[in-house]
Write an enzyme that holds these catalytic residues in place. Sequence first.
Site, PDB file in Angstrom:
ATOM      1  N   TYR A 145       0.852  -1.189   0.000  1.00 48.29           N
ATOM      2  CA  TYR A 145       0.000   0.000   0.000  1.00 48.29           C
ATOM      3  C   TYR A 145       0.885   1.234   0.000  1.00 48.29           C
ATOM      4  O   TYR A 145       1.831   1.329   0.780  1.00 48.29           O
ATOM      5  CB  TYR A 145      -0.909   0.005   1.228  1.00 48.29           C
ATOM      6  CG  TYR A 145      -1.798   1.228   1.298  1.00 48.29           C
ATOM      7  CD1 TYR A 145      -2.837   1.399   0.386  1.00 48.29           C
ATOM      8  CD2 TYR A 145      -1.593   2.212   2.256  1.00 48.29           C
ATOM      9  CE1 TYR A 145      -3.648   2.527   0.437  1.00 48.29           C
ATOM     10  CE2 TYR A 145      -2.401   3.340   2.322  1.00 48.29           C
ATOM     11  CZ  TYR A 145      -3.422   3.490   1.407  1.00 48.29           C
ATOM     12  OH  TYR A 145      -4.227   4.607   1.456  1.00 48.29           O
ATOM     13  N   ASP A 240       9.316   2.782   0.112  1.00 49.50           N
ATOM     14  CA  ASP A 240       8.250   3.388   0.901  1.00 49.50           C
ATOM     15  C   ASP A 240       8.437   2.922   2.341  1.00 49.50           C
ATOM     16  O   ASP A 240       8.091   1.796   2.702  1.00 49.50           O
ATOM     17  CB  ASP A 240       6.885   2.972   0.352  1.00 49.50           C
ATOM     18  CG  ASP A 240       5.735   3.637   1.111  1.00 49.50           C
ATOM     19  OD1 ASP A 240       5.980   4.167   2.215  1.00 49.50           O
ATOM     20  OD2 ASP A 240       4.604   3.604   0.604  1.00 49.50           O
ATOM     21  N   LYS A 268       3.805   8.772   8.757  1.00 47.58           N
ATOM     22  CA  LYS A 268       3.334   8.196  10.016  1.00 47.58           C
ATOM     23  C   LYS A 268       4.193   8.586  11.231  1.00 47.58           C
ATOM     24  O   LYS A 268       4.037   9.675  11.739  1.00 47.58           O
ATOM     25  CB  LYS A 268       3.180   6.682   9.871  1.00 47.58           C
ATOM     26  CG  LYS A 268       2.059   6.350   8.863  1.00 47.58           C
ATOM     27  CD  LYS A 268       1.497   4.960   8.951  1.00 47.58           C
ATOM     28  CE  LYS A 268       0.240   4.844   8.086  1.00 47.58           C
ATOM     29  NZ  LYS A 268       0.401   4.046   6.875  1.00 47.58           N
TER      30      LYS A 268
HETATM   31  C1  LIG Z   1      -0.025   4.630   5.518  1.00 47.57           C
HETATM   32  C2  LIG Z   1       0.869   4.410   4.365  1.00 47.57           C
HETATM   33  C3  LIG Z   1       0.919   5.309   3.289  1.00 47.57           C
HETATM   34  C4  LIG Z   1      -0.022   6.474   3.173  1.00 47.57           C
HETATM   35  O1  LIG Z   1       0.186   7.419   4.167  1.00 47.57           O
HETATM   36  P1  LIG Z   1      -1.004   8.461   4.519  1.00 47.57           P
HETATM   37  O2  LIG Z   1      -0.370   9.419   5.471  1.00 47.57           O
HETATM   38  O3  LIG Z   1      -2.105   7.641   5.106  1.00 47.57           O
HETATM   39  O4  LIG Z   1      -1.406   9.094   3.235  1.00 47.57           O
HETATM   40  C5  LIG Z   1       1.857   5.094   2.300  1.00 47.57           C
HETATM   41  N1  LIG Z   1       2.690   4.052   2.339  1.00 47.57           N
HETATM   42  C6  LIG Z   1       2.674   3.161   3.344  1.00 47.57           C
HETATM   43  C7  LIG Z   1       3.661   2.041   3.361  1.00 47.57           C
HETATM   44  C8  LIG Z   1       1.749   3.296   4.383  1.00 47.57           C
HETATM   45  O5  LIG Z   1       1.702   2.377   5.352  1.00 47.57           O
END
Ligand SMILES: *Cc1c(COP(=O)(O)O)cnc(C)c1O
Length: 434
Positions: A145, A240, A268
Amino acid sequence: MRRQRSRELFQRAVQHIPGGVNSPSRSYDAVGIDHPVFMRRGQGAYLWDADGNRYLDYVAAYGALILGHAHPAVLEALTKVAERGTVLGTPHELEVTFAEHLKSAIPSLEKVRFVNSGTEAVMTAIRLARGATGRAKLVKFAGCYHGHSDPVLLDAGSGASTLGISDSAGIPDGVAADVLTIPYNDAGAVRQVMDQWGEQVAAILVEPLVGNFGIVPPEPGFLEAIHETASGAGALVIYDEVITAFRFHPGAIQDVLGFRPDITVLGKIIGGGLPIGAYGGPAAIMDHITPLGPVYQDGTFCGNPLSLAAGLAALQVLREPGFHQRLDRMGAALEHGLREAAARQGVAVQVNRYGGALSVHFTDEPVRDFATASKSDAAAFARFFRQMLAQGIHLAPSIYEAWFVTGAHTDDDIEYTLNAAERAFAAAARGERG
Ligand SMILES: *Cc1c(COP(=O)(O)O)cnc(C)c1O
């Protein structure tokens, strides 16, 4: 446990907000409860709902809170900075301090930009990779994600998979034509796709250790294949690390795994509980961003003092010696206890764990990619979830989401959880409604 007030709030919410929730991951549709729990307050490892019930929280705002709720150091930093203005609309010192802090914690960063969410950071990192290489195609991995921008919603994990949506509506074919999605942990698929398309690939985008279809570490050879084929083809590698950075040590997972991506995406934890995202890498790549280069990114609230102050305060706390070791120890106790409880109750589970993050899949097959994660028995999980909730344990309402231990959890909390889990596994085994 009475949840009358939550039910009433939900009945109101659905009239004004699609599905009654502002993020579909919060919906209880997948766990057979007709309304989500409306929380009123968070403190440390606990949440209190609108009816006054208390829950031990393992969602931790989907990983954003590594110190638990309302940590005093974060609150103090917020109060102080808010008195000087919540958004200045100009450069300010905290941006520089925070950038310096991130660079000292993550050696692959030479320059960073702050944005407002992980979604924005990934979206911009992809644009940057495309602008820097002059290529269009993106390689990504099923179930990973990366937020909700168009290209990464194809075969996305997390909330989208929970609700059985593989591809969102509203994404033009033209976007899909430039996205190649292959299975995680499949080095062969990486080599194959790069053999065929490598010359046109701008970037390979990956969660170096997956946090979005459970906790799934990379197998030997997988990240090697990504880096080798990308550098052979002149493509960039984007990590990511929105979930993984600062979760396992005061830095990024890339330095534990021994790889250096071209672009790193953060979010986060680095916001200390406030909205944030960041992306960074070598100056040679980052200088493609406006105003130095032609790749555009801006934002009214980018680098706002509140998010930066909260984030910096949180990053200071988690640098305390032994912080992550403690999470790892509690994570290990949970892992072993959950496995043993499930075995005693005759429930087949896979407990994957890395440090203080873990996942429980109701399947007898090892979980190493999205396909194996998806074999988790959703009905058994729903029974387990309901029984845990009834005992005051707050998990994410999805077979794909991880559990996060925070600095606010205690050994007593873990023990309480394991006792509750024994009964919840029993419910899962019996097919009983919790
Ligand atoms: C939560 C998440 C996102 C998106 O971050 P938001 O602040 O919710 O837009 C992107 N990549 C990863 C791996 C995530 O866990």
